[in-house]
Motif scaffolding. Structure first.
Motif, PDB file in Angstrom:
ATOM      1  N   VAL B 175     -16.790   6.303  -1.298  1.00 41.90           N
ATOM      2  CA  VAL B 175     -17.015   7.750  -1.212  1.00 41.90           C
ATOM      3  C   VAL B 175     -16.456   8.299   0.099  1.00 41.90           C
ATOM      4  CG1 VAL B 175     -18.781   9.560  -1.199  1.00 41.90           C
ATOM      5  CG2 VAL B 175     -19.072   7.537  -2.654  1.00 41.90           C
ATOM      6  N   TYR B 176     -16.562   7.500   1.159  1.00 39.16           N
ATOM      7  CA  TYR B 176     -16.142   7.908   2.498  1.00 39.16           C
ATOM      8  C   TYR B 176     -15.011   7.043   3.057  1.00 39.16           C
ATOM      9  CZ  TYR B 176     -21.017   9.583   2.773  1.00 39.16           C
ATOM     10  OH  TYR B 176     -22.223  10.180   2.549  1.00 39.16           O
ATOM     11  N   SER B 177     -14.461   6.201   2.272  1.00 40.66           N
ATOM     12  CA  SER B 177     -13.610   5.150   2.832  1.00 40.66           C
ATOM     13  C   SER B 177     -12.603   4.668   1.808  1.00 40.66           C
ATOM     14  CB  SER B 177     -14.484   3.965   3.250  1.00 40.66           C
ATOM     15  OG  SER B 177     -15.094   3.406   2.090  1.00 40.66           O
ATOM     16  N   ASN B 178     -11.649   3.894   2.258  1.00 43.89           N
ATOM     17  CA  ASN B 178     -10.764   3.175   1.346  1.00 43.89           C
ATOM     18  C   ASN B 178     -11.212   1.722   1.259  1.00 43.89           C
ATOM     19  OD1 ASN B 178      -8.400   5.316   2.639  1.00 43.89           O
ATOM     20  ND2 ASN B 178      -8.639   5.137   0.447  1.00 43.89           N
ATOM     21  N   LEU B 179     -10.825   1.095   0.180  1.00 40.87           N
ATOM     22  CA  LEU B 179     -11.250  -0.265  -0.129  1.00 40.87           C
ATOM     23  C   LEU B 179     -10.043  -1.206  -0.072  1.00 40.87           C
ATOM     24  CD1 LEU B 179     -13.822  -1.801  -1.558  1.00 40.87           C
ATOM     25  CD2 LEU B 179     -12.341  -1.688  -3.559  1.00 40.87           C
ATOM     26  N   PHE B 180     -10.260  -2.364   0.533  1.00 39.97           N
ATOM     27  CA  PHE B 180      -9.236  -3.423   0.526  1.00 39.97           C
ATOM     28  C   PHE B 180      -9.844  -4.692  -0.034  1.00 39.97           C
ATOM     29  CE2 PHE B 180      -7.098  -0.695   3.583  1.00 39.97           C
ATOM     30  CZ  PHE B 180      -5.751  -1.000   3.437  1.00 39.97           C
ATOM     31  N   LEU B 181      -9.000  -5.447  -0.717  1.00 37.75           N
ATOM     32  CA  LEU B 181      -9.375  -6.774  -1.205  1.00 37.75           C
ATOM     33  C   LEU B 181      -8.416  -7.790  -0.618  1.00 37.75           C
ATOM     34  CD1 LEU B 181      -9.585  -5.949  -5.040  1.00 37.75           C
ATOM     35  CD2 LEU B 181     -11.400  -5.668  -3.319  1.00 37.75           C
ATOM     36  N   GLY B 185      -4.611 -14.694  -0.567  1.00 36.11           N
ATOM     37  CA  GLY B 185      -3.828 -14.471   0.647  1.00 36.11           C
ATOM     38  C   GLY B 185      -3.112 -13.133   0.708  1.00 36.11           C
ATOM     39  N   THR B 186      -3.232 -12.342  -0.359  1.00 35.34           N
ATOM     40  CA  THR B 186      -2.577 -11.030  -0.380  1.00 35.34           C
ATOM     41  C   THR B 186      -3.617  -9.921  -0.178  1.00 35.34           C
ATOM     42  OG1 THR B 186      -0.866 -11.833  -1.871  1.00 35.34           O
ATOM     43  CG2 THR B 186      -1.192  -9.449  -1.777  1.00 35.34           C
ATOM     44  N   LEU B 187      -3.235  -8.975   0.658  1.00 32.58           N
ATOM     45  CA  LEU B 187      -4.089  -7.817   0.907  1.00 32.58           C
ATOM     46  C   LEU B 187      -3.796  -6.769  -0.162  1.00 32.58           C
ATOM     47  CD1 LEU B 187      -6.080  -6.946   3.212  1.00 32.58           C
ATOM     48  CD2 LEU B 187      -4.117  -5.812   4.287  1.00 32.58           C
ATOM     49  N   LEU B 188      -4.828  -6.314  -0.843  1.00 33.34           N
ATOM     50  CA  LEU B 188      -4.646  -5.362  -1.948  1.00 33.34           C
ATOM     51  C   LEU B 188      -5.428  -4.084  -1.683  1.00 33.34           C
ATOM     52  CD1 LEU B 188      -5.290  -7.771  -4.984  1.00 33.34           C
ATOM     53  CD2 LEU B 188      -3.068  -7.028  -4.073  1.00 33.34           C
ATOM     54  N   THR B 189      -4.808  -2.970  -1.992  1.00 36.78           N
ATOM     55  CA  THR B 189      -5.567  -1.713  -1.991  1.00 36.78           C
ATOM     56  C   THR B 189      -5.024  -0.846  -3.111  1.00 36.78           C
ATOM     57  OG1 THR B 189      -6.513   0.018  -0.583  1.00 36.78           O
ATOM     58  CG2 THR B 189      -4.146  -0.423  -0.318  1.00 36.78           C
ATOM     59  N   VAL B 197      -8.255   9.543  -1.851  1.00 30.41           N
ATOM     60  CA  VAL B 197      -7.837  10.072  -0.551  1.00 30.41           C
ATOM     61  C   VAL B 197      -7.116   8.948   0.187  1.00 30.41           C
ATOM     62  CG1 VAL B 197      -8.599  10.998   1.667  1.00 30.41           C
ATOM     63  CG2 VAL B 197      -9.800  11.660  -0.441  1.00 30.41           C
ATOM     64  N   ALA B 198      -5.883   9.216   0.603  1.00 32.16           N
ATOM     65  CA  ALA B 198      -5.119   8.210   1.349  1.00 32.16           C
ATOM     66  C   ALA B 198      -5.553   8.274   2.802  1.00 32.16           C
ATOM     67  CB  ALA B 198      -3.623   8.463   1.196  1.00 32.16           C
ATOM     68  N   GLY B 199      -6.542   7.458   3.152  1.00 39.84           N
ATOM     69  CA  GLY B 199      -7.104   7.484   4.491  1.00 39.84           C
ATOM     70  C   GLY B 199      -6.110   7.049   5.544  1.00 39.84           C
ATOM     71  N   VAL B 200      -6.255   7.597   6.735  1.00 39.37           N
ATOM     72  CA  VAL B 200      -5.303   7.236   7.791  1.00 39.37           C
ATOM     73  C   VAL B 200      -5.537   5.808   8.266  1.00 39.37           C
ATOM     74  CG1 VAL B 200      -4.961   9.635   8.525  1.00 39.37           C
ATOM     75  CG2 VAL B 200      -6.679   8.224   9.663  1.00 39.37           C
ATOM     76  N   MET B 201      -6.781   5.311   8.217  1.00 42.16           N
ATOM     77  CA  MET B 201      -7.002   3.912   8.599  1.00 42.16           C
ATOM     78  C   MET B 201      -6.367   2.976   7.576  1.00 42.16           C
ATOM     79  SD  MET B 201      -7.997   1.853  10.872  1.00 42.16           S
ATOM     80  CE  MET B 201      -9.193   2.582  12.022  1.00 42.16           C
ATOM     81  N   LEU B 214       0.585 -10.824   6.924  1.00 41.16           N
ATOM     82  CA  LEU B 214      -0.107 -10.571   5.658  1.00 41.16           C
ATOM     83  C   LEU B 214       0.812  -9.856   4.684  1.00 41.16           C
ATOM     84  CD1 LEU B 214      -3.540  -9.262   6.963  1.00 41.16           C
ATOM     85  CD2 LEU B 214      -3.220 -11.241   5.458  1.00 41.16           C
ATOM     86  N   ASP B 215       0.831 -10.364   3.461  1.00 47.82           N
ATOM     87  CA  ASP B 215       1.504  -9.661   2.376  1.00 47.82           C
ATOM     88  C   ASP B 215       0.533  -8.600   1.862  1.00 47.82           C
ATOM     89  OD1 ASP B 215       3.264  -9.024   0.270  1.00 47.82           O
ATOM     90  OD2 ASP B 215       2.221 -10.441  -1.058  1.00 47.82           O
ATOM     91  N   ALA B 216       0.978  -7.339   1.838  1.00 47.57           N
ATOM     92  CA  ALA B 216       0.101  -6.260   1.374  1.00 47.57           C
ATOM     93  C   ALA B 216       0.688  -5.612   0.135  1.00 47.57           C
ATOM     94  CB  ALA B 216      -0.079  -5.221   2.476  1.00 47.57           C
ATOM     95  N   GLN B 217      -0.155  -5.363  -0.852  1.00 49.37           N
ATOM     96  CA  GLN B 217       0.296  -4.706  -2.085  1.00 49.37           C
ATOM     97  C   GLN B 217      -0.575  -3.506  -2.405  1.00 49.37           C
ATOM     98  OE1 GLN B 217       0.547  -7.258  -5.495  1.00 49.37           O
ATOM     99  NE2 GLN B 217       1.778  -8.805  -4.411  1.00 49.37           N
ATOM    100  N   VAL B 218       0.079  -2.421  -2.747  1.00 48.26           N
ATOM    101  CA  VAL B 218      -0.621  -1.228  -3.237  1.00 48.26           C
ATOM    102  C   VAL B 218      -0.405  -1.206  -4.739  1.00 48.26           C
ATOM    103  CG1 VAL B 218      -0.696   1.287  -3.174  1.00 48.26           C
ATOM    104  CG2 VAL B 218      -0.229  -0.005  -1.070  1.00 48.26           C
TER     105      VAL B 218
END
Lengths: 271, 271
Positions: B175-181, B185-189, B197-201, B214-218
């Protein structure tokens, strides 16, 4: 006429108001004639329903009373009534016990071209689609960015309204109004359980249909329904009914059912 | 600290403001430490993008200047910056030439339980779904009734956040934040092209990921992605990163990648 906040003359609102912070409230736009609000009970019922669905604890009897007093002073014009969840500090969580705020704003009756009612209007084909949110569908809440974006799509004043569809392409409503079609003798208007604003004039006309010998159906509508319609009109609680004479490649005369319902709307607004 | 409207101390806003009428504006919630706004350029970039996408003609240099001056006086706390399309008479059509309004509000840094950062938080499973509106997706605009409804779903203070899905069931954000998984070994959001909302953090952490190896995937995420994740965390620009220790029937320890990104976030907020 001067605005009121919580029954007192005011021109400004506390910056902590949740109406500003989150669009956390509902509103009604009410025609006022000879000091009386038109379609009063329908407006108050919808407002109460909106407050209930958003769990805004507002004193409906007080709202009724203030609206009557405001309308008596406005005499002729449009009263905009906003009810917000009140003030709170930062954060989405509602403050417990914060009183809902009641705002009344008055403006003159809009000077629409007479031809809108007599000859009908052109509908602009809006590209802005309505998102589908059943929790908010039907309500006249303060989250209205989609309407702002849709209205900003055209500057050509020969379009008096724009037609909005949902994100799946269903035909829903005008930017400021609800849409009706007449097709094979049946009056059709869009199902508003996923998105859209359930206008009080729409409700009033649906309620009158049986007495006029009209079969009315609320259902999903597509562009093909519009194109194949025998008559098309838009309605709201300020101007009543305007025939639609043109949308995209389609043209319609102002048909007899539209004229009949236009007269009904005029009577509803004048009494 | 006293609020500012257009650079002047004020506690109230004109009732004709389109922020109140339609939620016609955008906002930023900015941590301020030692008189300086954290993540300044990311906040200003997102605000400018929001103004651009909504065609709000705001003076970004002036906003920058006012924010710096406000933060210098606030010293430590949270600055909320709202930019609305300004004032207008009744009607969705923007008034041509009406100046955008700039509002700054200050509050103390929230006193979150220390355990949120150390032990992690529980996520409430919100029933309120996010509607899909690509035209508004990613923006931090003022139409936030969905967040209000979602936050109102729980009173149990052992839930520090709620998990929101879209109307098709995809996992989107808090509700107030973005979520990452973290998964294999891969960072997902979540992809936020339909809602959220595309949060700045979120942006800052995605930008830092490669340097951390880190490999990151959207991409689109489902509940099964959450359940199968090795680590889960939420982030925003006020508190940084909180590990998620529990959601529904799943539990997670605060893992090493979460701890690493928590430290990164702390550094980003402090500099």
């Amino acid at each position: 006429m001067h605005s009121w906040v919580d029954g007192q003359e005011a021109s400004a609102l506390n910056l902590q108001n949740r109406g500003l912070a989150y669009g956390d409230g509902v509103f009604e736009t009410i025609a006022v004639r000879d000091g009386r609000p038109s379609l009063l009970s329908l407006h108050l019922d919808r407002l109460a329903l909106g407050c209930q669905r958003l769990a805004i604890d507002a004193d409906q009897a007080l709202i009724h009373d203030e609206l009557l007093r405001y309308a008596a002073r406005l005499r002729d014009g449009v009263a905009k009534l906003i009810v917000t969840r009140g003030d709170s500090q930062r954060g989405y969580a509602p403050a417990s016990g914060a009183p809902a705020r009641r705002i009344l704003q008055g403006s003159p009756l809009p000077a629409y071209p007479q031809a809108n009612a007599t000859d009908g209007v052109r509908l602009f084909p809006c590209q802005t689609r309505l998102a589908q949110q059943p929790l908010l569908a039907g309500l006249k809440h303060l989250n209205r960015l989609e309407q702002v974006l849709a209205r900003a799509e055209w500057q050509d004043s020969s379009y008096a309204e724009g037609l909005m569809r949902d994100t799946d392409g269903r035909v829903i409503e005008g930017v400021y109004s609800n849409l009706f079609l007449l097709k094979g003798g049946t009056l059709l208007t869009a199902d508003l359980s996923r998105c859209g604003v359930a206008g009080v004039m729409r409700d009033a006309l649906l309620a009158q249909a049986p007495a006029l010998g009209l079969d009315a159906q609320v259902r999903d509508l597509g562009l093909d329904d519009v194109q194949q319609a025998d008559e098309v009109f838009v309605c709201n609680s300020v101007y009543g009914v305007w025939p639609v004479r043109e949308f995209a490649a389609s043209n319609w005369p102002a048909g007899p059912v539209t004229r009949k319902l236009q007269a009904v709307a005029r009577t509803l607004l004048d009494t």
